[in-house]
Write an enzyme that holds these catalytic residues in place. Structure first.
Site, short mmCIF file in Angstrom:
data_model
loop_
_atom_site.label_atom_id
_atom_site.label_comp_id
_atom_site.label_asym_id
_atom_site.label_seq_id
_atom_site.Cartn_x
_atom_site.Cartn_y
_atom_site.Cartn_z
N SER A 156 -9.79 -0.42 7.76
CA SER A 156 -9.37 -0.60 5.72
C SER A 156 -8.58 -1.99 5.03
O SER A 156 -7.93 -1.85 4.04
CB SER A 156 -8.39 0.28 5.63
OG SER A 156 -9.66 2.16 5.35
N SER A 206 -9.51 1.77 2.90
CA SER A 206 -8.53 2.52 2.63
C SER A 206 -7.27 1.64 1.45
O SER A 206 -6.96 2.18 0.09
CB SER A 206 -8.36 4.02 2.46
OG SER A 206 -6.85 2.62 3.81
N LYS A 209 1.13 -1.18 -0.10
CA LYS A 209 0.05 -0.12 0.02
C LYS A 209 0.63 1.23 0.15
O LYS A 209 2.12 1.28 0.85
CB LYS A 209 -1.01 0.27 1.25
CG LYS A 209 -1.91 1.08 1.55
CD LYS A 209 -2.67 0.92 2.79
CE LYS A 209 -4.06 1.49 2.86
NZ LYS A 209 -5.24 1.94 3.95
#
Ligand code: GLN
Length: 516
Positions: free
Chosen positions: A209, A185, A110
């Site tokens: 997330s 997210s 990420k």
């Protein structure tokens, strides 16, 4: 666990010049399985037995990315050249009999986790050109185990959001239906795993997330206990909530990555100085008489009927495997979303003060220093980030601090106590991960409150700091994945993994692939 050659023979075929693997005794519905479909465990076996090389694997992954990335847009940046060089080196290491569990395994990270010399943007304009001079502790550990970084995945700007629509670089799409969002997210990481654009990925979870996008994309996402995994090098959003964790194709891979990234880190004063058990060794232990708490507050009005039905079905399945369901209550659940959005915005407003045009990334010149700060932040941050900075600054300001921040801290304690009480009588807690399946692109962008409610089942876990996993437990009639959340006691990731693995082995949901 299976090994190549243990009833599963691989044959390499060369269709269209692409390396492909055919399982003769195919575990996955009798079709052809491409190299990019492999899990960490399967790829390890195939590489170690010499049937595939790291270069073949990396090529297969990049060809896959070329084929589907335009549709799903998982990545902010790709590190192809470096990855190929590393894959060649890994091939040499394997010949020299180097043993590393991730040697030659392509993993996505990420883009809020710092990677030395590789751009880390947080999907924000303010960090668009930021190249960290150091490595996060988690990626350092992956490196020490031989992983290959494929690229950095898209996220809601600074991990603030539930859909990956808040990225400054465009939104990611759900591989099961590209008209829908992948969740957020960590939407880029979940999509990259679900679309087989990597073998596994790392995400971060502040209020859901990792678990939410894992649920929406039909993959496995694990948020460890707060303090289990170092946050050093994770760009801070809300420091008392943030945790890094794996997003993978199955539970065993989750345990493999957790084994590597967990443990005390002198660079993170909130990382726990506790021994790390071998998370793989608990997989397969039976779950007879294990007590699973089912909180009545998690089956609420307005939740999707199919989600509710599949989760209840999953509880029955666990019962048939020997677990004992027990109805429990987590009475302060109704306050979780409000509490989280006060505390997380307060922490964010403080954490994001560092982006001032001086220390990192973007600078927009102004008439004087203050004007430069303001212009930089005006241009650099997106709407949701600004909204949170304003909210958090307001709640922390004198006169409001006691009414909001302090009160929210008190409610946080009550929520944590809810879990402690419940865990006196049960071993794990089972809930849906989300109240609905993946929603349509744009459906909730105009109404931040609606968006915030997507996290209603995941947020309490972060408030309490306990570990939670999301695993696939069904599909809606229009073929959208549904997630089952399993929550454990502080530092009892083992029970969570054990229950998750047993359920997974008894079902086929995790084997389904989106049609891209
Ligand atoms: N969706 C939640 C938020 O917007 C959680 C985000 C996260 O876990 N990073 O804050």
């Amino acid at each position: 666990m299976f090994h190549v050659g243990q009833g599963l023979s691989f044959a390499l075929s060369n269709t269209n010049g692409l390396p492909a693997i055919v399982y003769f005794n195919n575990v996955l519905s009798g079709g052809t399985v491409e190299l990019y479909n492999l899990s960490i465990d399967e790829a390890r076996s195939a590489i170690d037995s010499g049937e595939i090389s790291p270069v073949e694997l990396i090529n297969a992954i990049f060809e896959r990315i070329e084929a589907v990335e335009e549709k799903v847009r998982s990545y902010v940046s790709l590190t192809k050249e470096k990855a190929l060089t590393q894959a060649r080196q890994a091939g040499g290491d394997i010949k020299r009999d180097v043993k590393q569990i991730l040697l030659g395994i392509p993993i996505a990270v990420k883009d809020n986790i710092c990677t030395e010399e590789v751009k880390t943007t947080c999907s924000s304009k303010i960090l668009e050109d930021f190249i960290p001079p150091y490595e996060s502790s988690v990626t350092q550990r992956l490196k020490e185990h031989g992983y290959i970084l494929i690229g950095k995945t898209n996220l809601d700007e600074f991990a603030m959001g539930s859909s990956t629509e808040n990225s400054a670089f465009g939104y990611t799409r759900n591989p099961w239906d590209i008209e829908r969002i992948p969740g957020g997210s960590s939407g880029g990481s979940a999509t990259a795993v679900a679309a087989d654009e990597c073998i596994a990925a790392l995400g971060s979870d502040t209020g859901g997330s990792i678990r939410l996008p894992a649920a929406f994309c039909g993959v496995v996402g694990f948020k460890p206990t707060y303090g289990r995994v170092s946050r050093y090098g994770l760009v801070a959003f809300a420091s008392s909530f943030d945790q890094i964790g794996p997003i993978t194709k199955n539970v065993k891979d989750s345990a493999i990555l957790l084994n590597i990234i967990s443990g005390h880190d002198p660079f993170d004063s909130t990382s726990a100085n506790l021994p790390v058990p071998d998370f793989i060794s608990v997989l397969g232990n039976d779950i007879k008489n294990i007590k699973i708490g089912v909180p009545k507050e998690y089956f609420i009005e307005g939740m999707d009927k199919e989600v509710e039905d599949y989760v209840k079905e999953a509880i029955k399945k666990l019962e048939s495997l020997g677990a004992i369901p027990v109805e429990i209550s987590l009475p302060h659940t109704g306050y979780a979303v409000a509490t989280y959005y006060i505390l997380a915005t307060c922490e964010a407003s403080s954490n994001l003060a560092r982006y001032d045009g001086v220390k990192y990334g973007l600078r927009v010149d102004g008439e004087d220093l203050v004007d430069m700060y303001m212009r930089t932040r005006e241009v650099g941050f997106g709407a949701e980030v600004k909204r949170r900075i304003i909210l958090g600054t307001y709640a922390l300001s004198s006169g409001y601090y006691d009414a909001y921040y302090r009160k929210a801290q008190q409610v946080r304690t009550l929520i944590k106590q809810d879990f402690e009480m419940a865990f006196e009588s049960v071993d794990v807690i089972i809930t849906p991960t989300t109240p609905t399946p993946a929603f349509k692109v744009g459906e909730k962008t105009e109404d931040p409150l609606q968006m915030y409610l997507s996290d209603i089942f995941t947020i309490s876990v972060n408030l309490a700091g306990v570990p939670g996993i999301s695993i696939p437990c069904g599909f809606t009639t229009n073929n959208l994945p549904i997630g089952l959340q399993i929550i454990g006691k502080h530092f009892d990731e083992e029970s969570v993994l054990k229950v998750a693995y047993t359920y997974e082995q008894a079902t086929d949901w995790h084997k389904r692939k989106p049609n891209l």
